[in-house]
Design a protein around this motif. Structure first.
Motif, PDB file in Angstrom:
ATOM      1  N   LEU A  55       0.755  -1.533  -0.566  1.00  0.00           N
ATOM      2  CA  LEU A  55      -0.153   0.168   0.173  1.00  0.00           C
ATOM      3  C   LEU A  55       0.595   1.223   0.027  1.00  0.00           C
ATOM      4  CD1 LEU A  55      -2.796   1.095  -0.037  1.00  0.00           C
ATOM      5  CD2 LEU A  55      -2.484   0.946   2.633  1.00  0.00           C
ATOM      6  N   LEU A  56       1.425   1.319   0.634  1.00  0.00           N
ATOM      7  CA  LEU A  56       2.826   2.527   1.253  1.00  0.00           C
ATOM      8  C   LEU A  56       4.137   2.714  -0.121  1.00  0.00           C
ATOM      9  CD1 LEU A  56       3.421   4.635   2.931  1.00  0.00           C
ATOM     10  CD2 LEU A  56       5.627   3.356   4.267  1.00  0.00           C
ATOM     11  N   THR A  69       2.783   1.892  -3.908  1.00  0.00           N
ATOM     12  CA  THR A  69       1.314   2.722  -4.681  1.00  0.00           C
ATOM     13  C   THR A  69       1.542   4.175  -4.682  1.00  0.00           C
ATOM     14  OG1 THR A  69       0.760   0.191  -4.607  1.00  0.00           O
ATOM     15  CG2 THR A  69      -0.935   1.796  -5.316  1.00  0.00           C
ATOM     16  N   PHE A  70       1.271   4.141  -3.080  1.00  0.00           N
ATOM     17  CA  PHE A  70       0.721   5.621  -3.225  1.00  0.00           C
ATOM     18  C   PHE A  70       2.594   6.666  -3.102  1.00  0.00           C
ATOM     19  CE2 PHE A  70       2.472   8.311   0.637  1.00  0.00           C
ATOM     20  CZ  PHE A  70       1.504   9.570   0.133  1.00  0.00           C
ATOM     21  N   ARG A  71       3.394   5.897  -3.116  1.00  0.00           N
ATOM     22  CA  ARG A  71       4.613   6.326  -2.839  1.00  0.00           C
ATOM     23  C   ARG A  71       3.935   7.012  -4.847  1.00  0.00           C
ATOM     24  NH1 ARG A  71       8.243   5.146   1.837  1.00  0.00           N
ATOM     25  NH2 ARG A  71       7.594   6.411   3.480  1.00  0.00           N
ATOM     26  N   ASN A  72       3.689   5.845  -5.460  1.00  0.00           N
ATOM     27  CA  ASN A  72       4.341   6.138  -6.742  1.00  0.00           C
ATOM     28  C   ASN A  72       3.905   6.534  -7.327  1.00  0.00           C
ATOM     29  OD1 ASN A  72       2.981   4.253  -9.355  1.00  0.00           O
ATOM     30  ND2 ASN A  72       5.195   3.953  -9.640  1.00  0.00           N
ATOM     31  N   LYS A  73       2.434   6.543  -6.638  1.00  0.00           N
ATOM     32  CA  LYS A  73       0.763   7.513  -7.519  1.00  0.00           C
ATOM     33  C   LYS A  73       1.281   8.686  -6.863  1.00  0.00           C
ATOM     34  CE  LYS A  73      -1.734   4.879  -9.383  1.00  0.00           C
ATOM     35  NZ  LYS A  73      -2.331   4.932 -10.858  1.00  0.00           N
ATOM     36  N   ASN A  74       2.187   9.339  -5.911  1.00  0.00           N
ATOM     37  CA  ASN A  74       2.470  10.294  -5.644  1.00  0.00           C
ATOM     38  C   ASN A  74       3.479  11.392  -6.029  1.00  0.00           C
ATOM     39  OD1 ASN A  74       1.486  12.345  -2.627  1.00  0.00           O
ATOM     40  ND2 ASN A  74       3.149  12.671  -2.058  1.00  0.00           N
ATOM     41  N   THR A  75       4.027  10.429  -7.389  1.00  0.00           N
ATOM     42  CA  THR A  75       5.107  11.412  -7.998  1.00  0.00           C
ATOM     43  C   THR A  75       4.022  11.738  -9.466  1.00  0.00           C
ATOM     44  OG1 THR A  75       5.889   9.318  -8.790  1.00  0.00           O
ATOM     45  CG2 THR A  75       7.178   9.837  -7.135  1.00  0.00           C
ATOM     46  N   LYS A  76       2.815  11.651  -9.402  1.00  0.00           N
ATOM     47  CA  LYS A  76       2.323  11.700 -11.046  1.00  0.00           C
ATOM     48  C   LYS A  76       2.270  13.394 -11.074  1.00  0.00           C
ATOM     49  CE  LYS A  76       2.975   7.398 -12.065  1.00  0.00           C
ATOM     50  NZ  LYS A  76       3.859   6.821 -12.882  1.00  0.00           N
ATOM     51  N   ILE A  81       1.767   7.651   7.567  1.00  0.00           N
ATOM     52  CA  ILE A  81       3.140   8.339   6.387  1.00  0.00           C
ATOM     53  C   ILE A  81       2.578   8.713   5.505  1.00  0.00           C
ATOM     54  CG2 ILE A  81       4.524   7.290   4.644  1.00  0.00           C
ATOM     55  CD1 ILE A  81       4.803   4.627   7.279  1.00  0.00           C
ATOM     56  N   MET A  82       0.957   8.510   4.679  1.00  0.00           N
ATOM     57  CA  MET A  82       0.482   9.095   3.691  1.00  0.00           C
ATOM     58  C   MET A  82       0.376  10.613   3.557  1.00  0.00           C
ATOM     59  SD  MET A  82      -1.766   6.645   2.815  1.00  0.00           S
ATOM     60  CE  MET A  82      -2.417   5.030   1.656  1.00  0.00           C
ATOM     61  N   VAL A 126       0.721  -8.141  10.616  1.00  0.00           N
ATOM     62  CA  VAL A 126       0.896  -7.288   9.352  1.00  0.00           C
ATOM     63  C   VAL A 126       2.292  -6.242  10.636  1.00  0.00           C
ATOM     64  CG1 VAL A 126       0.201  -4.794   9.113  1.00  0.00           C
ATOM     65  CG2 VAL A 126      -1.230  -7.214   9.450  1.00  0.00           C
ATOM     66  N   SER A 127       3.154  -5.677   8.973  1.00  0.00           N
ATOM     67  CA  SER A 127       4.544  -5.749   9.743  1.00  0.00           C
ATOM     68  C   SER A 127       4.751  -4.426  10.016  1.00  0.00           C
ATOM     69  CB  SER A 127       5.784  -5.933   9.370  1.00  0.00           C
ATOM     70  OG  SER A 127       5.152  -5.197   7.665  1.00  0.00           O
ATOM     71  N   ILE A 128       3.587  -3.528   9.032  1.00  0.00           N
ATOM     72  CA  ILE A 128       3.531  -2.084   9.000  1.00  0.00           C
ATOM     73  C   ILE A 128       1.613  -1.190   9.006  1.00  0.00           C
ATOM     74  CG2 ILE A 128       3.687  -1.548   6.674  1.00  0.00           C
ATOM     75  CD1 ILE A 128       4.344   0.859   7.117  1.00  0.00           C
ATOM     76  N   SER A 129       0.774  -1.185   9.468  1.00  0.00           N
ATOM     77  CA  SER A 129      -0.674  -1.382  10.047  1.00  0.00           C
ATOM     78  C   SER A 129      -1.220  -0.558   8.307  1.00  0.00           C
ATOM     79  CB  SER A 129      -1.093  -1.235  11.467  1.00  0.00           C
ATOM     80  OG  SER A 129      -0.365  -0.331  11.943  1.00  0.00           O
TER      81      SER A 129
END
Length: 255
Positions: A141-142, A144-151, A188-189, A178-181
């Motif tokens: 999830l993190l 995917t978010f970071r990839n989209k966040n650069t667009k 972080i988002m 779950v290592s990061i909830s």
């Protein structure tokens, strides 16, 4: 079931004998499924069919674009296209009912998937292939978010909608620690986001006695500087009232 088969075979022209195609595989598996699983699978097929009909009635070109995607993609990516198709139909219907202006984004102009009253909506999902042995939904999830966040479209006037149903299913089904909830990822988002809003969406089936309910909910993350018009469109038209909660016997959507 007869009408579902006729629609996918004759209207969409999907080769139902090709079991390498996820839709053909799902239809073929229904006869051997339990009554509960049959109802869930048929529901998913009906919803996709109704979404495509809604889109076709709105714009034939958008319909043809999506039809090519679901016919030509036989890998895990098809489920992301199906999620976008369902969202597109939902946006078209909501905009029609609420007198909002809907526009299909131009990819070559680096626009988000949908534009409503000049506010952008980008659609994506996180999924794991059946062959994947290392599953970490939080990291997925993190990333995917970071990839989209650069667009280019990642701005305070655009919302990012992420389907996390399948990853949540994998977490429960395989009892993955779950290592990061989700809450940690949301924090972080909030610190890093260029988007005005991020909506993490989960869909599930709920059994209460003899009743079967299909539900969904979203977990929103708002930027402190989110454009007012975007927030109002989301809260007035797409997130209404109290969020759904898990009750009864719950089955997270696997795909």
């Amino acid at each position: 079931m007869k009408y579902i088969i006729e629609y996918y075979k004759n209207e969409l022209r999907i080769d139902l004998t090709d079991l390498s195609h996820p839709i053909s595989k799902k239809i073929s598996s229904i006869s051997e499924a339990s009554e509960k699983e049959k109802e869930i699978k048929k529901h998913h097929l009906r919803i996709l069919g109704l979404a495509l009909i809604e889109i076709k009635n709105y714009d034939e070109n958008i319909y043809k674009t999506y039809l090519k995607r679901i016919i030509n993609n036989k890998d895990i990516s098809i489920h992301g296209h199906i999620f976008e198709i369902k969202q597109c139909a939902h946006f078209i219907e909501t905009c029609r009912n609420e007198n909002l202006e809907f526009k299909f984004g131009e990819a070559n102009l680096k626009e988000p998937d949908f534009i409503v009253n000049n506010c952008g909506f980008e659609i994506t999902s996180i999924r794991f292939s059946e062959e994947t042995s290392e599953i970490n939904p939080g990291n997925k999830l993190l990333n995917t978010f970071r990839n989209k966040n650069t667009k280019k479209y990642a701005n305070l006037n655009t919302a990012l909608i992420i389907d996390i149903s399948e990853a949540t299913y994998q977490t429960f089904e395989k009892n993955i620690p779950v290592s990061i909830s989700l809450n940690d990822v949301k924090e972080i988002m909030k610190k890093e986001m260029n988007f005005g809003v991020i909506l993490c969406l989960i869909e599930w089936t709920e059994l209460n006695g003899d009743k079967t309910n299909f539900k969904g909910t979203v977990y929103p993350v708002y930027s402190e500087n989110c454009i007012k018009e975007l927030k109002e469109i989301i809260e007035d038209n797409f997130i209404k009232g109290q969020m759904n909660e898990f009750n009864g016997e719950t089955f997270i959507s696997s795909n």
